[in-house]
Motif scaffolding. Sequence first.
Motif, PDB file in Angstrom:
ATOM      1  N   VAL A   4       0.806  -1.357   0.004  1.00 25.12           N
ATOM      2  CA  VAL A   4       0.130  -0.069   0.092  1.00 25.12           C
ATOM      3  C   VAL A   4       0.929   1.117   0.053  1.00 25.12           C
ATOM      4  CG1 VAL A   4      -1.821   1.335   1.234  1.00 25.12           C
ATOM      5  CG2 VAL A   4      -1.684  -1.248   1.364  1.00 25.12           C
ATOM      6  N   VAL A   5       0.892   1.967  -1.158  1.00 22.27           N
ATOM      7  CA  VAL A   5       1.498   3.168  -1.221  1.00 22.27           C
ATOM      8  C   VAL A   5       0.748   4.289  -1.542  1.00 22.27           C
ATOM      9  CG1 VAL A   5       3.628   4.158  -2.395  1.00 22.27           C
ATOM     10  CG2 VAL A   5       3.666   1.705  -2.171  1.00 22.27           C
ATOM     11  N   PRO A   6       0.595   5.124  -0.540  1.00 19.85           N
ATOM     12  CA  PRO A   6       0.012   6.341  -0.814  1.00 19.85           C
ATOM     13  C   PRO A   6       0.201   7.239  -2.193  1.00 19.85           C
ATOM     14  CG  PRO A   6       0.745   6.378   1.213  1.00 19.85           C
ATOM     15  CD  PRO A   6       1.628   5.376   0.707  1.00 19.85           C
ATOM     16  N   ASP A   7      -0.836   7.480  -2.821  1.00 23.86           N
ATOM     17  CA  ASP A   7      -0.662   8.193  -4.307  1.00 23.86           C
ATOM     18  C   ASP A   7      -1.259   9.520  -4.259  1.00 23.86           C
ATOM     19  OD1 ASP A   7      -0.379   8.853  -6.768  1.00 23.86           O
ATOM     20  OD2 ASP A   7      -1.219   7.238  -7.656  1.00 23.86           O
ATOM     21  N   PRO A   8      -0.294  10.483  -4.035  1.00 23.90           N
ATOM     22  CA  PRO A   8      -0.993  11.906  -4.017  1.00 23.90           C
ATOM     23  C   PRO A   8      -1.636  12.424  -4.990  1.00 23.90           C
ATOM     24  CG  PRO A   8       1.406  11.999  -4.642  1.00 23.90           C
ATOM     25  CD  PRO A   8       1.107  10.636  -4.246  1.00 23.90           C
ATOM     26  N   ASP A   9      -1.711  11.410  -6.276  1.00 23.92           N
ATOM     27  CA  ASP A   9      -2.347  11.857  -7.865  1.00 23.92           C
ATOM     28  C   ASP A   9      -3.472  10.899  -7.850  1.00 23.92           C
ATOM     29  OD1 ASP A   9      -0.484  13.763  -8.413  1.00 23.92           O
ATOM     30  OD2 ASP A   9       0.811  12.718  -9.275  1.00 23.92           O
ATOM     31  N   ALA A  24      -6.731  10.759  -6.994  1.00 21.59           N
ATOM     32  CA  ALA A  24      -7.866  11.267  -7.270  1.00 21.59           C
ATOM     33  C   ALA A  24      -7.773  11.569  -8.684  1.00 21.59           C
ATOM     34  CB  ALA A  24      -8.528  12.659  -6.354  1.00 21.59           C
ATOM     35  N   ASP A  25      -6.731  12.482  -9.219  1.00 21.51           N
ATOM     36  CA  ASP A  25      -6.796  12.848 -10.528  1.00 21.51           C
ATOM     37  C   ASP A  25      -6.627  11.576 -11.422  1.00 21.51           C
ATOM     38  OD1 ASP A  25      -6.537  15.490 -10.022  1.00 21.51           O
ATOM     39  OD2 ASP A  25      -4.639  15.515  -9.870  1.00 21.51           O
ATOM     40  N   LYS A  26      -5.892  10.604 -11.046  1.00 19.55           N
ATOM     41  CA  LYS A  26      -5.773   9.696 -12.090  1.00 19.55           C
ATOM     42  C   LYS A  26      -7.140   8.640 -11.922  1.00 19.55           C
ATOM     43  CE  LYS A  26      -0.971   8.322 -11.078  1.00 19.55           C
ATOM     44  NZ  LYS A  26      -0.076   7.284 -10.336  1.00 19.55           N
ATOM     45  N   ALA A  27      -7.902   8.731 -10.974  1.00 14.64           N
ATOM     46  CA  ALA A  27      -9.176   7.994 -10.984  1.00 14.64           C
ATOM     47  C   ALA A  27     -10.217   8.773 -11.827  1.00 14.64           C
ATOM     48  CB  ALA A  27      -9.867   7.947  -9.314  1.00 14.64           C
ATOM     49  N   ARG A  28     -10.110  10.084 -11.820  1.00 17.48           N
ATOM     50  CA  ARG A  28     -10.834  10.992 -12.658  1.00 17.48           C
ATOM     51  C   ARG A  28     -10.636  10.680 -13.986  1.00 17.48           C
ATOM     52  NH1 ARG A  28     -10.507  15.180 -10.364  1.00 17.48           N
ATOM     53  NH2 ARG A  28      -8.616  15.939 -11.067  1.00 17.48           N
ATOM     54  N   ALA A  29      -9.329  10.534 -14.365  1.00 22.20           N
ATOM     55  CA  ALA A  29      -8.684  10.107 -15.817  1.00 22.20           C
ATOM     56  C   ALA A  29      -9.313   8.835 -16.313  1.00 22.20           C
ATOM     57  CB  ALA A  29      -7.321  10.320 -15.788  1.00 22.20           C
ATOM     58  N   ALA A  30      -9.164   8.210 -15.380  1.00 16.78           N
ATOM     59  CA  ALA A  30      -9.640   6.650 -15.599  1.00 16.78           C
ATOM     60  C   ALA A  30     -11.194   6.716 -15.880  1.00 16.78           C
ATOM     61  CB  ALA A  30      -9.202   5.776 -14.584  1.00 16.78           C
ATOM     62  N   ALA A  31     -11.909   7.241 -15.266  1.00 20.35           N
ATOM     63  CA  ALA A  31     -13.284   7.210 -15.290  1.00 20.35           C
ATOM     64  C   ALA A  31     -13.590   8.076 -16.670  1.00 20.35           C
ATOM     65  CB  ALA A  31     -13.914   8.080 -14.293  1.00 20.35           C
TER      66      ALA A  31
END
Length: 297
Positions: free
Chosen positions: A191-196, A198-205
């Motif tokens: 488990v590595v925190p990813d600061p991006d 939310a942006d990645k999730a939005r881009a994937a969506a």
Amino acid sequence: MTETLLEIADELYALPPGEFTAARDARAKELKGTDLAAPVKALKKPGIAAWVVNLLVRREAGQVDQLLNVGAALREAQAAMSAGELRTLTKQRRQVTAAVTQMARQHAAEAGHKVTQAVADQVEATLTAAMVDADCGRAVRSGLLVGPLQTTGVDPIGEAALATALAVPEALGFSATAREAPEPGPPDLRVVPDPDAADKARAAAEERRDQAAASYDEAHGAHADAVADVDRLSARSLQLQAELDELRRRVADLESELDEVDDELGDAEDVRDEAAAALRTATAERDAAQAALDKIR
């Protein structure tokens, strides 16, 4: 044991398109100084439609064999002029090619390649060619296609077209080695925190939405084409039915007229026979009268 060109080709054409060129060049380099180096280096990268068919042959060998068996039965029925069996097998051919094409698209998608409708059409045309032409069937079963196949089945595909579509001429009669889809690797539990994130999730969506929209547009277009085909063929069917009904009415009228003519012919023959009998009688009487006159003279 020394590998053959077909064995090396069988291995290379099982690879994803993006890995083919590097793997081919590496194998050619390994074979430098041997008779196989040049032929391996000359192996062409398969087009997407050819790669999809090659993938299908390796992942679904049983389904491909069934498709080829249906094709052989169809050709046999055509040669025997069995109309009923021909209609049944033609319908089955269309169903099988459509189903197997969809299966090929799914395998390509699982391998990371989305198949466009244009490519799917080439895949289906290749599978249809494999059913209607024995040499095309052998070419498909080899799993060594570099290009799609297309034939109506009226004339043989020809050596030139086969040579263009095959990696090596010796591929006819070769059967690709079956290969299972690769198993997914073990999950990464770190488990590595990813600061991006939310942006990645939005881009994937957004990407998923765009893909869904593209799939919808493609499905909508395919549906519209299918509806147009149904409308066109329905209209043609009605036209042919009307023409057939008119021909049936014409046949009935001609049969009725034939019966009347046959009756009149019978009557005319009776009159002719009676006239012939009267003519014979008159001829005899005339000859007798002439003979009597000649005797008096």
